[in-house]
Scaffold this active site. Sequence first.
Site, PDB file in Angstrom:
ATOM      1  N   HIS A  68       0.903  -1.428  -0.262  1.00 46.39           N
ATOM      2  CA  HIS A  68       0.129   0.476  -0.179  1.00 46.39           C
ATOM      3  C   HIS A  68       0.766   1.279   0.028  1.00 46.39           C
ATOM      4  CE1 HIS A  68      -1.986   3.371   2.538  1.00 46.39           C
ATOM      5  NE2 HIS A  68      -3.041   3.058   1.412  1.00 46.39           N
ATOM      6  N   GLU A  71       2.138   2.035  -3.577  1.00 47.40           N
ATOM      7  CA  GLU A  71       0.930   2.173  -4.610  1.00 47.40           C
ATOM      8  C   GLU A  71       0.821   3.694  -4.103  1.00 47.40           C
ATOM      9  OE1 GLU A  71      -2.500   4.034  -3.787  1.00 47.40           O
ATOM     10  OE2 GLU A  71      -2.599   1.934  -3.207  1.00 47.40           O
ATOM     11  N   HIS A  72       0.729   4.839  -2.680  1.00 48.14           N
ATOM     12  CA  HIS A  72       1.147   5.451  -2.726  1.00 48.14           C
ATOM     13  C   HIS A  72       2.185   6.007  -2.780  1.00 48.14           C
ATOM     14  CE1 HIS A  72      -1.757   7.179   0.920  1.00 48.14           C
ATOM     15  NE2 HIS A  72      -2.115   6.050   0.297  1.00 48.14           N
ATOM     16  N   GLU A 143      -4.747   7.987   7.285  1.00 53.24           N
ATOM     17  CA  GLU A 143      -5.466   6.896   6.627  1.00 53.24           C
ATOM     18  C   GLU A 143      -5.679   5.945   7.493  1.00 53.24           C
ATOM     19  OE1 GLU A 143      -3.722   5.221   3.863  1.00 53.24           O
ATOM     20  OE2 GLU A 143      -5.926   4.636   2.852  1.00 53.24           O
TER      21      GLU A 143
END
Lengths: 434, 421
Positions: A68, A71-72, A143
């Site tokens: 993740h 991905e960012h 997040e």
Amino acid sequence: MRELTVRTSQRLDEALHEATLDDGLPVVVVPKPGYLKSVALLTTRYGAVDQAFRLGGELRRTPAGIAHFLEHKLFEDQAGDVFDQFARVGAAANAYTTHHETGYYFATSERFPECLDLLLDFVTDPYFTQEQIEKERQVIAQEIRMYLDDPDARAHQNLLRALYHRHPVREEVPGTLESIQAIDKGLLELCHGAFYRPEDMLLVVSGDLAPQDVFAQLEASAARRRERRGAPPAAGAPERLEVDEPPGVVEAAVEERHPVASPRVLVGWKDAPAAAGADLLRRSLVQGLLLELLYGRSTAFYEAHYASGLIDGSFSHGWMGGRSGYAYSVVGGETKDPDAFVAAVLDRAREARQGGLDRDDFARMRNRAYGSFVRSWNSVEQVVSQVTSARLNGWDVLAYVEAVEAVGLADLEAGLDLLLDPARRVVSIVRPLA
Amino acid sequence: MHLAPSRKFKTAVVKVFVRADLDRATATEVALLPFVLRHGTRRLPSMRAVNRALEALYGARLGVDVLKLGEQQVLSLRLDLLGDAYLPPGEGVLAPALELLADLLLDPRRDDQGALPAAAVAQEQDKLRRYLEGLIDDKAAWASERCVQVMCADEPYGLSEYGRLDDLAAVDGARLEARRGALLAGAPLDVYLAGAFDPDAAREVVLRVFGARLAGGGARADQRGTTDHPAPGAPRAVTERLPVKQARLVLGLRAPVRLADPGYWALLLMNGVLGGFPHAKLFRNVREKAGLCYDAASTHERLKGLVFIACGVEAREVARARDLCLEQVAAIARGEVTDEELEHTRLAYAQGYRQLLDAPAQLVNLDYIMALGGRSGAPDDASRAVAAVVKDEVVAAAAGLRLDTTYALEPEEQGEAACAS
């Protein structure tokens, strides 16, 4: 380019144009004449569960949340922020990470070729600076905190932790506030090199597009990318580790308190792992249809418990299965009485075993499944997501209708065994603060 | 009746809208009504009978809801159907589905006294009560709702489209049936069809089942509509506390511009530049540059003229986040908008409008809402209007914003919240 094939479905009035580029990237084009929007979804078989792997013989254990994080971070390249580059042509881009894959997509009604080049460039050419990594760590921490305040996310996470002893599906996709501290430039580069190889990825595009134009452009841009990048990493393909996961659950009940007005409850059942391919599709159809037949909106169960107030519009059910070998059924929602909710759900399963399943209900469920599949071909977003999911999970999207028709009532009767096995059951509850 | 047939879809969407003023005295009844109507018709006298009929129509999907458009409350019924062309030969779902939809609204199941059934009302009362009580469970949505409540406490906009908890218990089947009658009297009922259907056949069925109740768009003479902003006062700041892990900040601003006003498109673009997209100032400067938030965005309420900025932030950074968010508004008002920012925003809106042509249900919504401001809902018209806005107008739109309310939802203690786990 290798293996260009065109497969059509008369029933759906759709065609899939499939090829593999010279660098190994498989591509599917689904033309949708008359649509103004085109979308492209580039995925790689790398998700939150791929934490431990062997690369060039060496065992690597990486922190939870790294897929993740990567991905960012790919949204920044040497030319600056990738969102800005898409904004230049008015296109919208985004990305997501699941347990099994990371996906990057854009939607545009103009200058599709430019956007497509941009998508492939930013995903395959990473650019990391330590300063930007630190900034992203703060963003991701917010997040994670947002999910910590989400009672439904908590109930689901707690369920997974109680269902699985060792399978990494029990870890949060974005990781934890602690685990993301260990992510650095070197690890991000290692994982990108290992898991973003063209042959492990998939590109699916849909819109009012001519497939030959798309393929020609992709071949040209693949050659450019190869030149820029040089030889692929010597380490070769990463090897995923088998997870030694026992069939039983960790604990039968988990609870958490939260500042909420309404309790939520999830009842989950740990299913046997499904193999990628037709088995995964068949199992998902059988268990999905069974849950719909027992608990769907047209059932006596739904009517009675909606009336009594035990369930409400948040009530839902589903079967989740991934090719890394996890699978579970889950039924849940908000309720005023979690214990009565669980009892009602279990009673319904027992009653179905004693009384049998209804043939007319089953026929209606299959109509419904057919309708919702046809409906999904309406939107280019759903087309790419459906074609991608089928391909990554190893089943043929055009065989879906036949697979639905092949499911029989006896399959559902057998599927009921899972819901009647207390050793594979977990109840996860989030209650209001005392 | 609004028909938009298209051959490129496999499904059709049908939407029916009925509009009322959002008013303290009636809001709760109007909110409850669509959910009670879902409990059956004279011909299909239970929710389960309706659901089974829908399934048999190849999984037609029924959705009922209540919307808040400015200070009006809109009852909305929606059906999604497979296009008759995609069904086995000889089968058709359009006519029976439209009949069912009309029956839900015009011929619901009633008891011997002519009231909506008490059991259905009691169930939906319970559901709505739990829904209203449960709003606090979604912290981002709760913070936004609280900001609106505080900011518009003395205006209809401060009411939720789902009504008021305090008024819920007093509603019964007779009152609800009277409310249904009052809503439909004068029949300002809009029926939209878009997607895969035969327009001639559809026109015939819609006229047959809805007949004289059809009206086309526009405002009703006897409706109040949306009220003006109150006289400006000093900005308010409210902090509330809950045991949460992350603070939620919502800034409520007022704009002197509404949908029917000439400055509408400039305000829309201003909101886009401020926080409507990932290339916008809030995302770039508050998330990417400062690393303060994961979500930082602004939304624009077009009928009343409101702009909300919302973000999730570490509790100790609330003041910094507030200042940085307001600084983005101030920067636009000072003229700090690059040609690139403006052009990117214009393109994003233009593409968004164009792409609606691929999404019939959203196209219907846009058409209905724009008609409330006397505007065309055609995507091309909207794109042209966005293209005509110049930078000075965007700057003026930001300069015209007035901060009304700063709302913060914060953890009970600074640092780690005491949340049991």
